[in-house]
Write a protein that holds these residues in place. Structure first.
Motif, short mmCIF file in Angstrom:
data_model
loop_
_atom_site.label_atom_id
_atom_site.label_comp_id
_atom_site.label_asym_id
_atom_site.label_seq_id
_atom_site.Cartn_x
_atom_site.Cartn_y
_atom_site.Cartn_z
N ARG A 35 -9.99 -6.82 -4.44
CA ARG A 35 -10.10 -8.01 -4.69
C ARG A 35 -8.81 -8.59 -4.50
N VAL A 36 -7.85 -8.02 -5.33
CA VAL A 36 -6.47 -8.50 -5.22
C VAL A 36 -5.94 -8.46 -3.86
N VAL A 37 -6.13 -7.52 -3.02
CA VAL A 37 -5.68 -7.28 -1.62
C VAL A 37 -6.37 -8.61 -0.78
N HIS A 38 -7.57 -8.71 -0.77
CA HIS A 38 -8.26 -9.77 -0.03
C HIS A 38 -8.15 -11.05 -0.51
N GLN A 39 -7.60 -11.53 -1.67
CA GLN A 39 -7.24 -12.69 -2.33
C GLN A 39 -6.54 -13.42 -1.24
N GLY A 93 -9.80 10.81 -6.09
CA GLY A 93 -8.68 9.88 -5.35
C GLY A 93 -9.30 8.91 -4.67
N LEU A 94 -8.27 7.76 -4.41
CA LEU A 94 -8.63 6.82 -3.70
C LEU A 94 -7.41 6.35 -2.77
N GLU A 95 -7.82 5.85 -1.58
CA GLU A 95 -6.87 5.42 -0.63
C GLU A 95 -7.24 4.12 -0.23
N MET A 96 -6.27 3.24 -0.15
CA MET A 96 -6.60 1.80 0.07
C MET A 96 -5.29 1.19 1.16
N ALA A 97 -5.85 0.73 2.41
CA ALA A 97 -4.97 0.09 2.97
C ALA A 97 -4.60 -1.38 2.42
N LEU A 98 -3.36 -1.51 2.46
CA LEU A 98 -2.75 -2.81 2.20
C LEU A 98 -2.45 -3.60 3.06
N VAL A 99 -1.57 -3.13 4.09
CA VAL A 99 -1.09 -3.99 5.55
C VAL A 99 -1.50 -3.13 6.54
N GLY A 100 -2.01 -3.57 7.51
CA GLY A 100 -2.45 -2.61 8.68
C GLY A 100 -3.54 -1.79 8.73
#
Length: 191
Positions: A35-39, A93-100
């Motif tokens: 949610r924070v990244v997509h905002q 574990g959790l992996e999340m793309a932030l940019v790219g």
């Protein structure tokens, strides 16, 4: 506009809030982080641009680490076309793309033959997360899908993530697990 420090503190707070137990609700953690990244993905990319321009190659930036329950939280800079070596992870574990964009592979190694089998492959864009939670330790690797741009991702693990290599491997398969030179940065980042 702000610096990357504010957004990283926000992501760290969310991850720590959700990781208060030995087996956190990873779907809720991914939903809140996403949610924070997509905002405002374009604002996120702008705020994190200085991390993408650092030109240090593969870089892990430690945001937080604790022992009870075990947790390590990292930002990872992935140079264009970079593929990480396989890494054995603990319970979750959790992996999340932030940019790219990243590809995340989950693998299993046959104990008798030492052969790798790809169990799952996921493609992540900004705000997309992949997670695992189970008894069996998993081998995982990530790959930056861009030929030209550095990607950034957030990694939250229920272990210490002390090293990317899986210890104790010998023979031809060990070559796949060799650790590429990397740069680890302390958690104090100045924007």
């Amino acid at each position: 506009m702000g610096t990357h420090r504010h957004i990283l503190n926000t992501l760290r707070s969310i991850a720590l809030e959700h990781a208060g137990s030995a087996h956190p609700d990873l779907a809720s953690m991914a939903r809140e982080l996403g949610r924070v990244v997509h905002q405002d993905a374009s604002s996120m990319a702008t705020r994190l641009a200085s991390l993408r321009r650092r030109q240090r190659g593969f870089e892990q930036i430690l945001l937080s680490r604790r022992n009870k329950p075990p947790l390590s939280l990292w930002i990872v800079a992935w140079p264009a076309n970079h593929v990480s070596p396989l890494r054995e992870h603990g319970a979750w574990g959790l992996e999340m793309a932030l940019v790219g964009a990243l590809e995340v592979q989950s693998c299993r190694r046959d104990a008798a033959s030492n052969e790798l089998t790809v169990l799952d492959r996921q493609w992540l864009g900004p705000g997309d997360g992949a997670w695992f939670d189970g008894e069996a330790r998993q081998l995982r690797r990530c790959r930056n899908l861009s030929r030209y741009e550095t990607a950034l991702s957030l990694h939250v693990y229920g272990d210490e993530m002390a090293d990317y290599a899986t210890p104790g491997r010998t023979g031809p398969a060990a070559a796949q697990l060799k650790v590429a030179p990397r740069h680890i940065t302390a958690s104090r980042l100045h924007g």
